[in-house]
Design a protein around this motif. Sequence first.
Motif, PDB file in Angstrom:
ATOM      1  N   SER A  25       0.850  -1.192   0.000  1.00  0.00           N
ATOM      2  CA  SER A  25       0.000   0.000   0.000  1.00  0.00           C
ATOM      3  C   SER A  25       0.887   1.244   0.000  1.00  0.00           C
ATOM      4  N   PRO A  26       0.434   2.338  -0.610  1.00  0.00           N
ATOM      5  CA  PRO A  26       1.237   3.568  -0.623  1.00  0.00           C
ATOM      6  C   PRO A  26       1.629   4.030   0.776  1.00  0.00           C
ATOM      7  N   ALA A  27       0.706   3.933   1.734  1.00  0.00           N
ATOM      8  CA  ALA A  27       1.014   4.380   3.094  1.00  0.00           C
ATOM      9  C   ALA A  27       2.161   3.570   3.685  1.00  0.00           C
ATOM     10  N   THR A  28       2.165   2.271   3.427  1.00  0.00           N
ATOM     11  CA  THR A  28       3.233   1.415   3.952  1.00  0.00           C
ATOM     12  C   THR A  28       4.578   1.827   3.383  1.00  0.00           C
ATOM     13  N   TYR A  29       4.632   2.093   2.087  1.00  0.00           N
ATOM     14  CA  TYR A  29       5.919   2.403   1.472  1.00  0.00           C
ATOM     15  C   TYR A  29       6.388   3.816   1.818  1.00  0.00           C
ATOM     16  N   LEU A  30       5.470   4.718   2.088  1.00  0.00           N
ATOM     17  CA  LEU A  30       5.888   6.016   2.609  1.00  0.00           C
ATOM     18  C   LEU A  30       6.470   5.872   4.009  1.00  0.00           C
ATOM     19  N   GLU A  34       0.856  10.215  11.003  1.00  0.00           N
ATOM     20  CA  GLU A  34      -0.249  10.546  10.100  1.00  0.00           C
ATOM     21  C   GLU A  34      -0.659   9.353   9.250  1.00  0.00           C
ATOM     22  N   LEU A  35       0.298   8.492   8.922  1.00  0.00           N
ATOM     23  CA  LEU A  35       0.028   7.367   8.027  1.00  0.00           C
ATOM     24  C   LEU A  35      -0.493   6.136   8.754  1.00  0.00           C
ATOM     25  N   ALA A  36      -0.584   6.196  10.065  1.00  0.00           N
ATOM     26  CA  ALA A  36      -0.917   5.002  10.852  1.00  0.00           C
ATOM     27  C   ALA A  36      -2.217   4.355  10.382  1.00  0.00           C
ATOM     28  N   ASP A  37      -3.253   5.150  10.162  1.00  0.00           N
ATOM     29  CA  ASP A  37      -4.558   4.604   9.758  1.00  0.00           C
ATOM     30  C   ASP A  37      -4.992   5.098   8.391  1.00  0.00           C
ATOM     31  N   ALA A  38      -4.048   5.592   7.600  1.00  0.00           N
ATOM     32  CA  ALA A  38      -4.397   6.178   6.304  1.00  0.00           C
ATOM     33  C   ALA A  38      -4.628   5.095   5.256  1.00  0.00           C
ATOM     34  N   VAL A  53      -3.056  10.136   2.907  1.00  0.00           N
ATOM     35  CA  VAL A  53      -1.769   9.667   2.390  1.00  0.00           C
ATOM     36  C   VAL A  53      -1.036  10.799   1.686  1.00  0.00           C
ATOM     37  N   ILE A  54      -1.730  11.527   0.833  1.00  0.00           N
ATOM     38  CA  ILE A  54      -1.104  12.626   0.106  1.00  0.00           C
ATOM     39  C   ILE A  54      -0.728  13.750   1.048  1.00  0.00           C
ATOM     40  N   ARG A  55      -1.547  14.002   2.063  1.00  0.00           N
ATOM     41  CA  ARG A  55      -1.222  15.037   3.043  1.00  0.00           C
ATOM     42  C   ARG A  55       0.095  14.715   3.743  1.00  0.00           C
ATOM     43  N   ALA A  56       0.277  13.447   4.107  1.00  0.00           N
ATOM     44  CA  ALA A  56       1.528  13.045   4.743  1.00  0.00           C
ATOM     45  C   ALA A  56       2.700  13.213   3.783  1.00  0.00           C
ATOM     46  N   ALA A  57       2.504  12.832   2.524  1.00  0.00           N
ATOM     47  CA  ALA A  57       3.575  12.975   1.533  1.00  0.00           C
ATOM     48  C   ALA A  57       3.950  14.440   1.344  1.00  0.00           C
ATOM     49  N   LEU A  58       2.967  15.323   1.349  1.00  0.00           N
ATOM     50  CA  LEU A  58       3.249  16.747   1.202  1.00  0.00           C
ATOM     51  C   LEU A  58       4.034  17.295   2.393  1.00  0.00           C
ATOM     52  N   ASN A  59       3.882  16.645   3.533  1.00  0.00           N
ATOM     53  CA  ASN A  59       4.542  17.126   4.746  1.00  0.00           C
ATOM     54  C   ASN A  59       6.034  16.816   4.783  1.00  0.00           C
ATOM     55  N   TYR A  60       6.496  15.951   3.888  1.00  0.00           N
ATOM     56  CA  TYR A  60       7.917  15.598   3.885  1.00  0.00           C
ATOM     57  C   TYR A  60       8.622  16.449   2.831  1.00  0.00           C
ATOM     58  N   ASN A  61       9.283  17.503   3.282  1.00  0.00           N
ATOM     59  CA  ASN A  61       9.958  18.424   2.361  1.00  0.00           C
ATOM     60  C   ASN A  61      11.343  17.893   2.005  1.00  0.00           C
ATOM     61  N   TYR A  62      11.316  16.864   1.153  1.00  0.00           N
ATOM     62  CA  TYR A  62      12.567  16.181   0.812  1.00  0.00           C
ATOM     63  C   TYR A  62      13.535  17.088   0.061  1.00  0.00           C
ATOM     64  N   SER A  63      13.033  18.091  -0.669  1.00  0.00           N
ATOM     65  CA  SER A  63      13.918  18.984  -1.428  1.00  0.00           C
ATOM     66  C   SER A  63      14.864  19.725  -0.485  1.00  0.00           C
ATOM     67  N   PRO A  95      10.167  10.699  -6.680  1.00  0.00           N
ATOM     68  CA  PRO A  95       9.360   9.856  -7.564  1.00  0.00           C
ATOM     69  C   PRO A  95       8.220   9.144  -6.843  1.00  0.00           C
ATOM     70  N   ALA A  96       8.431   8.747  -5.579  1.00  0.00           N
ATOM     71  CA  ALA A  96       7.345   8.092  -4.840  1.00  0.00           C
ATOM     72  C   ALA A  96       6.185   9.063  -4.629  1.00  0.00           C
ATOM     73  N   GLN A  97       6.496  10.276  -4.210  1.00  0.00           N
ATOM     74  CA  GLN A  97       5.459  11.283  -4.002  1.00  0.00           C
ATOM     75  C   GLN A  97       4.713  11.578  -5.298  1.00  0.00           C
ATOM     76  N   GLU A  98       5.451  11.716  -6.393  1.00  0.00           N
ATOM     77  CA  GLU A  98       4.819  12.025  -7.676  1.00  0.00           C
ATOM     78  C   GLU A  98       3.948  10.867  -8.157  1.00  0.00           C
ATOM     79  N   TYR A  99       4.420   9.646  -7.959  1.00  0.00           N
ATOM     80  CA  TYR A  99       3.658   8.464  -8.380  1.00  0.00           C
ATOM     81  C   TYR A  99       2.330   8.383  -7.636  1.00  0.00           C
ATOM     82  N   PHE A 100       2.380   8.529  -6.309  1.00  0.00           N
ATOM     83  CA  PHE A 100       1.153   8.452  -5.516  1.00  0.00           C
ATOM     84  C   PHE A 100       0.244   9.643  -5.807  1.00  0.00           C
TER      85      PHE A 100
END
Length: 340
Positions: free
Chosen positions: A125-130, A177-181, A188-198, A235-240
């Motif tokens: 699942s996307p949440a698991t891989y994030l 955030e991803l615990a029950d997503a 899931v997308i909200r959590a991904a947006l929260n990780y400012n990897y740049s 790429p993971a963020q963009e894919y999801f």
Amino acid sequence: MSSPEASNRQSRTGESRLRLWILLDAHRVLIAGGMALGVFGGLTVLGALDPTPLRTTMRGQDPTDTAFQALIAAVITGVTLIISIAQLSVSQELAAAGSQRERMTSSLALQEDIEDAADSIGDPSPATYLRLLCEASRRQATALEKAVAENSDTTLRKRVGRFVNRVSENADGIEGELADAEFGEFDVIRAALNYNYSWKIYATRRLRIDHANSLSEKENDAFDRMSDVLQLFGPAQEYFKTHYIQWEFVNLSRAIMYVSAPALTVAVAMLLYVDAGVFPGEVLGIDNMTWVVSAAATFTALPFFIFISYMLRIATISKRTGATGPFILRDSERLDVFDW
């Protein structure tokens, strides 16, 4: 450091909590309902303040006929256009076997890279891989801190320590955030947006360049592994994100189809059956005709309100993830995070 790392969207974007709630977090039906309530209230107040009552105007040149004729045309045209946009989005999933195999290979490669970085595997699942990415980034950050622990450069050790603390705090928050997503929901997308990897990629490179003369081969390898993990987030963020937006377009088209038929029915009924002689009397000092026309116009415009509510979120997500890579596009993230 001049300021703490922005580990949530509000601090990174400089926007108010209410604005972020409206644009991203609130249920789209609630936003559409809020807009409908505002329009209904505005129309009712204007009708109550009009020196010439609507019922009187309808006995002569009926403005409601003109208004509802325009609304009917707008609803039919708008629904057709919106469904076409949704079909275009979904059509991206339709491709020849060769293209589908390439997409499968790319997806599997990304999945395997994440598993290798995390040295673990979970349910697909996307949440698991994030979460796996967050765990990998925290572990590599800790390994980086251990690698430079005996370095004679005191400034390097302090900066790496601060960097590791921020990576760990950010990863912990996102995992929570991803615990029950579940994918398909915005969580899931909200959590991904929260990780400012740049920013993290930039900080890793900046630390390495500024202290290049004092780094050993082992320490350089630790920086490499840290950078490799961070580069998987893009790429993971963009894919999801891409798949989530496709789902949102499907949800949008379905929601509009649900309300378009009742909206058209109300508009046609107003044209065929409502004239100045119906709905006599007043409620709260306002002519019943004003209440009825305001409610009917608002209900007929519901497909438009639903469209706006969904597009607010889709456009905001697209803007905040406009480019996959190390560049920081928003001024609010372009801060002196370290006292370089």
